[in-house]
Design an enzyme around this catalytic site. Structure first.
Site, PDB file in Angstrom:
ATOM      1  N   ASP A  82      72.479  83.636  21.618  1.00  0.00           N
ATOM      2  CA  ASP A  82      73.728  84.381  21.739  1.00  0.00           C
ATOM      3  C   ASP A  82      73.426  85.834  22.102  1.00  0.00           C
ATOM      4  O   ASP A  82      72.635  86.503  21.443  1.00  0.00           O
ATOM      5  CB  ASP A  82      74.478  84.309  20.400  1.00  0.00           C
ATOM      6  N   GLU A 134      78.239  86.809  30.822  1.00  0.00           N
ATOM      7  CA  GLU A 134      79.501  87.447  30.426  1.00  0.00           C
ATOM      8  C   GLU A 134      79.962  88.407  31.504  1.00  0.00           C
ATOM      9  O   GLU A 134      79.167  89.145  32.086  1.00  0.00           O
ATOM     10  CB  GLU A 134      79.333  88.188  29.096  1.00  0.00           C
ATOM     11  N   GLY A 179      83.568  91.206  15.500  1.00  0.00           N
ATOM     12  CA  GLY A 179      83.736  91.753  14.164  1.00  0.00           C
ATOM     13  C   GLY A 179      84.967  91.240  13.429  1.00  0.00           C
ATOM     14  O   GLY A 179      85.653  90.321  13.889  1.00  0.00           O
ATOM     15  N   ALA A 211      85.901  85.338  18.561  1.00  0.00           N
ATOM     16  CA  ALA A 211      87.097  84.513  18.360  1.00  0.00           C
ATOM     17  C   ALA A 211      87.252  84.002  16.935  1.00  0.00           C
ATOM     18  O   ALA A 211      87.870  82.963  16.719  1.00  0.00           O
ATOM     19  CB  ALA A 211      87.087  83.350  19.354  1.00  0.00           C
TER      20      ALA A 211
END
Length: 307
Positions: A82, A134, A179, A211
């Site tokens: 990640d 991304e 967060g 999410a």
């Protein structure tokens, strides 16, 4: 059973109008809680590791525990890096045996993001590993990923990016954030952006980062037993379910696991202040993790009974 890539997972998820939960892992109890939840709900899951988790637990320890979880439960899993910050971290994950990696070049200028992502894709694909990237910037803080601004993903640019890099899935920015403090006011996601990207990139798997729903019960439990998590607010579950019924095939959830684990541990310490056996309080955290994962699978992701 074995470690697998996300290719087949995403294909089935797209066609079945559900998403795969990508749950961040840091230790044995979290791994066990996630995998036990997946087994109970007969759902695929992705175990993902941040660069912070690599530093904390070590890549070999994490990989060995994931292998043990597969052997113990018989569940196929994808092991995913990640927010890989650079080529060296991506290479380490691939050499360790990860089946999926994310290279996050969203903080670079567009052309540099394209070039660096393409380099990662070529390296990973040659080794049978899939790549996520991304486009756009999410606000918030999670591990080493920090931003004070939010930049929505441009659909036309998304098409160009995917075409030029050959990346297997794309994380987009439509209003989620990292967060526990995602919204000061009313929650809003730009489903119009998601719809346009889905139209321009049919059958292509989209990813949502940041999410977590930030479960108010977990927050309340943390605060009841000595925590100070005021004003935490996440993504409404109905919005996440809508996204997962569209092109979103992977939804990242880290904060929800942290809150559940912490709430379970704090409750043990609050109810039994003399307790000092790590198996008792970490075990309670593991139970809370499993319950959270089962709830996400059933009520947010829609992936129950899809194995």
């Amino acid at each position: 059973m074995a470690l697998v890539t996300t290719k087949e997972m995403f294909k089935k998820a797209y066609e079945g109008h559900y998403a795969i939960g990508a749950f961040n892992i840091n230790n044995m109890e979290i791994i066990q809680g996630v995998v036990n939840g997946a087994k109970a709900k007969k759902s695929p899951v992705i175990l993902q590791v941040s660069s912070g988790a690599l530093k904390y637990a070590g890549p070999k320890y994490l990989k060995a525990m994931v292998d043990a979880a597969i052997a113990d439960t018989g569940v196929d899993l994808a092991l995913h890096l990640d927010h890989g910050p650079d080529f060296e971290t991506v290479k380490l994950a691939i050499e360790t045996g990860f089946t999926s990696v994310m290279f996050d070049g969203s903080h670079y200028e567009y052309e540099e993001n394209v070039a660096k992502t393409k380099e990662v894709v070529e390296y990973a694909h040659a080794r049978g590993v899939v790549v996520e990237a991304e486009l756009g910037v999410l606000a918030g803080v999670e591990d080493d990923v920090k931003s004070d601004v939010h930049v929505y993903t441009d659909p036309a640019q998304a098409v160009d990016f995917v075409t030029r890099t050959g990346v297997d899935s794309l994380a987009i920015a439509i209003g989620t954030s990292h967060g526990a403090f995602k919204f000061a006011g009313e929650a809003k996601l730009r489903f119009d952006i998601l719809e346009e990207i889905q139209e321009k990139l049919p059958n292509y798997p989209i990813v949502l980062h940041g999410a977590s729903a930030v479960d108010p019960v977990a927050v309340a439990t943390c605060n009841k037993y000595g925590g100070d998590i005021a004003g935490a607010k996440g993504i409404p579950t109905d919005m996440l379910r809508k996204a997962s019924s569209m092109a979103v095939c992977k939804i990242n959830m880290d904060t929800d696991l942290r809150l559940a684990f912490t709430a379970g541990i704090r409750k043990v310490f609050g109810d039994t202040p003399k307790e000092f056996d790590p198996r008792k309080y970490c075990g309670a955290g593991r139970v809370a993790i499993q319950a959270t994962v089962e709830d996400k699978i059933a009520n947010v992701l829609g992936s129950e009974n899809t194995l």
